[in-house]
Design an enzyme around this catalytic site. Structure first.
Site, short mmCIF file in Angstrom:
data_model
loop_
_atom_site.label_atom_id
_atom_site.label_comp_id
_atom_site.label_asym_id
_atom_site.label_seq_id
_atom_site.Cartn_x
_atom_site.Cartn_y
_atom_site.Cartn_z
N GLN A 1 -2.39 -10.07 1.08
CA GLN A 1 -2.53 -9.76 2.52
C GLN A 1 -3.98 -9.43 2.85
O GLN A 1 -4.51 -9.87 3.87
CB GLN A 1 -1.63 -8.58 2.91
CG GLN A 1 -0.15 -8.75 2.58
CD GLN A 1 0.49 -9.94 3.25
OE1 GLN A 1 0.11 -10.30 4.37
NE2 GLN A 1 1.44 -10.57 2.58
N TYR B 1 6.78 -8.09 -2.18
CA TYR B 1 7.32 -9.38 -1.73
C TYR B 1 6.76 -9.85 -0.40
O TYR B 1 6.04 -9.13 0.25
CB TYR B 1 8.84 -9.44 -1.82
CG TYR B 1 9.73 -8.49 -1.04
CD1 TYR B 1 9.30 -7.76 0.04
CD2 TYR B 1 11.07 -8.37 -1.43
CE1 TYR B 1 10.17 -6.94 0.72
CE2 TYR B 1 11.95 -7.55 -0.75
CZ TYR B 1 11.50 -6.83 0.32
OH TYR B 1 12.36 -6.03 0.99
N GLU B 2 7.02 -11.08 -0.08
CA GLU B 2 6.39 -11.77 1.08
C GLU B 2 4.86 -11.77 0.98
O GLU B 2 4.18 -11.69 1.99
CB GLU B 2 6.81 -11.12 2.40
CG GLU B 2 8.28 -11.04 2.66
CD GLU B 2 8.97 -12.39 2.69
OE1 GLU B 2 8.29 -13.40 2.85
OE2 GLU B 2 10.21 -12.40 2.52
N GLY B 3 4.35 -11.87 -0.24
CA GLY B 3 2.91 -11.86 -0.46
C GLY B 3 2.45 -10.47 -0.83
O GLY B 3 2.43 -9.56 0.00
N ARG C 1 6.84 -11.13 7.21
CA ARG C 1 5.80 -10.14 6.89
C ARG C 1 5.81 -8.98 7.88
O ARG C 1 5.64 -7.83 7.50
CB ARG C 1 4.43 -10.82 6.82
CG ARG C 1 4.28 -11.59 5.53
CD ARG C 1 3.01 -12.39 5.42
NE ARG C 1 2.99 -13.01 4.10
CZ ARG C 1 2.03 -13.81 3.63
NH1 ARG C 1 0.98 -14.09 4.39
NH2 ARG C 1 2.11 -14.30 2.41
#
Lengths: 598, 598
Positions: free
Chosen positions: B447, B440-442, B296
């Site tokens: 977040q 991506y990555e959440g 992240r």
């Protein structure tokens, strides 16, 4: 695969309940547009857009246009047949003059139908939008012979139109353009030069293409005062309207671009092409602006259109996609997860888009009705007032609806998570297609400067004062209506910010024009937020009246309007305070760096 | 064709003058990173990125990756040779443990080099970023044997890594995942399932690919507590590290997507593939989060990286492109027009991007130094404080730097007008590539929820209170420094908004969690604006000190910092008032509509 459903009911609410289209029945063409006819037309347009154009949207994007070695251009599979249906339906000319084969209906109908077309398939719709722009320019500035020759086949869609302004070294700054026109003994001109970014410049949909071209007549003054407008058909028409020989204009290449792949964006080479002057020599920019103003409204509609179709697909996905649980406990404990519509952040996203879309549509309808007044009213004062309004609002519609429309398409894509990044979802196409609307017909920075630098001060500020008086009138008139107070309070505050920003420019921009330039974009968006807020209170007032009168089956739809309005006041209007602060910070930090330090 | 110049001087200013990297010399690896060595490393990285990777960026976009019938994947032309140079330079392992072949330098060096790599060629950089993430996860959770087997070739870049989380029906909500693992008598597992969106899932750059895969062991509990992490190599390594037989994992297809075409985003089919458990059974999500947190931060860096390269190209274009005249009179009357950098709206655009970039880079450096403290400090209290900081700031870095980075790429594209919409300019690629980082990555909504729902309240709010105390400490300490007051005033006001918003959540989110959800995205951005404002005042203080001490050749660069800081206060911070107002409006209008009314 994305889908689309035209917002017919929402449009009817605007026409009938908010703006009372029947009040315009004194204008030519309005009485003919009876409520039944309007509903029937919109229903037909909706069907065509939903069933024919929308499924072609991804095809057009994937396939794009192809230029062949002979400089001909093929549009994507299915476009020709769809275009035939478009012309068979008479959609290009629904508001065009009856004397040239149009249906003479109000221009507002065209803007509404264009929203549907652009939601369904923006790249396709551009072929007809450009034609409509060229029709306007020829109708206003063309000679009687030119009108008789060109308008009927263009209104029928047999011939399409283009506008040729940009050259590689000049877009915004047309004074630099180099394309030249050489007068011939027969009264025609020979046009030579290269134009870029010409939408629908060459294609296989129509039998002829009518290029409107800006060029400089040999010996004309330098700068914008030496530019003339020419009509340059792809095939030279014979006096009887049949097609004669091929003219010296051709597509040099198709631009590879980010989106709107279904529309052929061409480099056009003029190689001694035969053309005829439209309007007066050296007054071409003036004539082109007739086309541009209509086109700017149309481009604003494109921003709304992409925002609308992106919203619809994101909302559908949010109701289907099962992922996670509601913050306040599972809402569908029997399912593997709750649909993501339970999540406040997803709803915030959707309502941000929707509360813009519905107000923006009202703004478009309101503005298009004023365009009808400009072009159809007999009363000079009414025309002047409407023209003031159009001049003031054109940059706001173009700039705000396209900036926000794009941002909304991005937000709608986000609802899909990783799936939104794939081609398959279709969401990323809306983003790529919407992006161009912020750029063409005058990049949005230019719109902001047009608003602040030209429109605000024009005629002693007559237009902006009239608009402020209208808003103030509404606020005063409804000051005692209890049900409206939750909406009027925030609007009044934001309206105050707009007035303060306007005053600040009056006090600070004369001495330093950079103060206007540095605040222009914020001001344009501040203006847009207030206009859309004003649209919302008008819609709320209409919805409340309708609900009070017993809304039959429309209760849920009208209740949703009240919620969306409330959301707009809660979540969109707070931005105006920030915009005012940015404007009032002035140009000092913006202008302080020397150019080489960037 | 876009170009890129790595901001080496800016980084050195941050490391040496703002964050005083020498103060960390008690941590392993820092003393080795002498100022000379750091400068030399950054210079080498810059050269590689500018000369090798940047020219490949458009190639990668145009060509994309190709999957062949045998399920092998070819990367774009030039990627293999560039990757060889990347591994020859040891760039993947500069901060990796020395015992496994890394250089052991501070992690902050890796984040800085990754910014350069991602600016030059984000799609290419992802091959090594994923590998670095997999290295972290194996280093922390792998068995000694796994570390000995996998880390050396991965750190050398001979083998690359992937992370396999998403399945078609579950991304965010990993509790739903269906991939299964069946225990074998020899202690290995057989993994079966289909994973989607697997970046660098299959390619021709490395001799082996090490997949880290989440799957559920047969009989494990449902939900997130039954998920385990497995290492599944493409080729099964022999005990001596040579490659053995091909494992049952293959690329089913490459996703067609909006951007990052140079990276192969794969559907990966696991068909009884042999894998080994990493860490404890059913604790896979925990292990994966080790990888995710680093990832992240890395994705936030991608947002900054695209914003930086887009800025550089827009600034260069604005200085070259002649169009129109300055509002205050022609600046270059001898030229056909002034360069567009004279226009306030163009400068506003550029400074909006730049004032973000420089502060975001400071934020990354500051956070990466804390990551070094977490992983290298001996003192428990220091590690805990740094870990608190990392936990709190990870969602802010990821969400704010990618949202703003994307918006900035769009703004930079706008500077190019119509040319920015063409493929040729390269600007639209930055927009398309930057877009994925928000997802991506959440996805960024996640977040925001992580920040508001988990990080704020964690350990009684210890992390956020520590950050607030740090900012307040800085404000108090510099209350008498006259030269800082123009910056401290606006920061203090926005900091007040952040404190009020935090308080509002404390008072209103417990009773109704939707109040937190509805305000989460605004809060994340409010937090980001305050953090970046705080970075600015620290940079201003350092720049003023340096200027006072006589800055040699750096005067113009430091003066520009002061201007950019001032611009940030004038133009960026006013937004926090709007964010606070939106947060305080609560969830009522967001949650009022029934799902079917969307």
């Amino acid at each position: 695969m994305p889908t689309y459903k035209a917002p017919v009911e929402d449009v009817l609410f605007l026409l009938n309940d908010v703006f009372h289209i029947e009040r315009y029945n004194n204008l030519p063409g309005f009485a003919e547009a009876s409520p039944d006819l309007v509903e029937a037309i919109l229903g037909e347009a909706a069907k065509f857009c939903e069933e024919v154009l929308s499924p072609l949207n991804r095809v057009g994007d994937a396939e794009g246009c192809t230029r062949h070695d002979d400089a001909s251009v093929t549009t994507p599979k299915g476009f020709k047949e769809a275009y035939r249906q478009l012309t068979d339906g008479g959609w290009i000319g629904i508001s065009a003059p009856v004397e040239f084969g149009g249906q003479g209906l109000p221009a507002v109908m065209t803007e509404i139908v264009n929203e549907f077309l652009c939601s369904a398939n923006m790249a396709f719709a551009m072929y007809s939008l450009l034609t409509q722009g060229a029709i306007s320019a020829l109708y206003v500035h063309g000679s009687p012979e030119q009108k008789a020759m060109y308008l009927p086949p263009m209104i029928a869609g047999k011939w399409t139109g283009t506008m040729n302004l940009t050259e590689a070294h000049c877009g915004t700054d047309l004074g630099q353009l180099r394309s030249k026109a050489v007068a011939q003994p027969d009264g025609s001109y020979r046009i030579t030069g290269t134009k870029i970014f010409i939408s629908a410049g060459e294609h296989d949909l129509a039998e002829n293409i009518v290029h409107l071209v800006l060029a400089r007549i040999e010996g004309a003054p330098a700068g914008v005062k030496g530019i003339s407008l020419f009509v340059v058909p792809k095939f030279l028409p014979n006096p009887d309207g049949t097609l004669g020989k091929r003219n010296g204009v051709s597509c040099g290449s198709i631009e590879e671009k980010m989106g709107i792949h279904g529309n052929s964006t061409c480099v056009m080479n003029y190689d001694g092409a035969i053309g005829w002057l439209v309007g007066e020599a050296n007054r071409g920019l003036n004539a082109m602006f007739t086309m541009m103003n209509g086109a700017r409204l149309g481009v604003g509609v494109q921003g709304l259109a992409q925002s609308e179709v992106a919203y619809q697909n994101a909302a559908a996905y949010a109701k289907e996609r099962l992922q996670g649980r509601s913050l306040s406990g599972a809402k569908f404990p029997d399912k593997a997860a709750d649909p993501i519509i339970v999540h406040p952040d997803v709803r915030r996203t959707l309502l941000s888009i929707r509360s813009f879309n519905e107000a923006a549509r009202a703004f478009v309808v309101c503005t298009a009705l004023q365009a009808d007044v400009v072009h159809r009213a007999e009363d000079d004062a009414a025309r002047r007032t409407a023209d003031d309004y159009m001049g003031l609002m054109t940059p706001v519609i173009k700039g705000v609806l396209t900036d926000t429309g794009f941002a909304n398409a991005v937000m709608a894509q986000q609802v899909f998570g990783g799936h939104g990044y794939t081609r398959e979802s279709g969401m990323e196409q809306f983003v790529r297609d919407a992006r161009i609307a912020m750029i063409y017909e005058g990049a949005n920075g230019i719109q902001a400067l047009d608003l602040v630098g030209r429109k605000l001060g024009k005629d002693g500020g007559r237009a902006v004062m009239a608009f402020f008086a209208e808003v103030k009138g509404f606020l005063d008139e409804h000051a005692e209506v209890q049900a409206l107070q939750p909406h009027l309070g925030p609007l009044g505050e934001s309206f105050g910010h707009l007035q303060q920003a306007t005053m600040w420019f009056m006090q600070n921009a004369l001495s330093n024009p950079d103060n206007a330039g540095a605040g222009a974009t914020d001001y344009m968006h501040l203006f847009g937020l207030v206009v859309l807020g004003y649209m919302w209170v008008r819609m709320v007032a209409a919805a409340q009246q309708k609900l009070a009168a017993g809304a039959d089956g429309a209760t849920q739809r009208l209740d949703a309007k009240l919620v969306a309005a409330r959301f707009y006041m809660d979540r969109m209007l707070p931005e105006t305070a920030a915009q005012l602060a940015r404007i009032q910070s002035g140009a000092a930090s913006t202008m302080a760096l020397p150019a080489e330090a960037f």
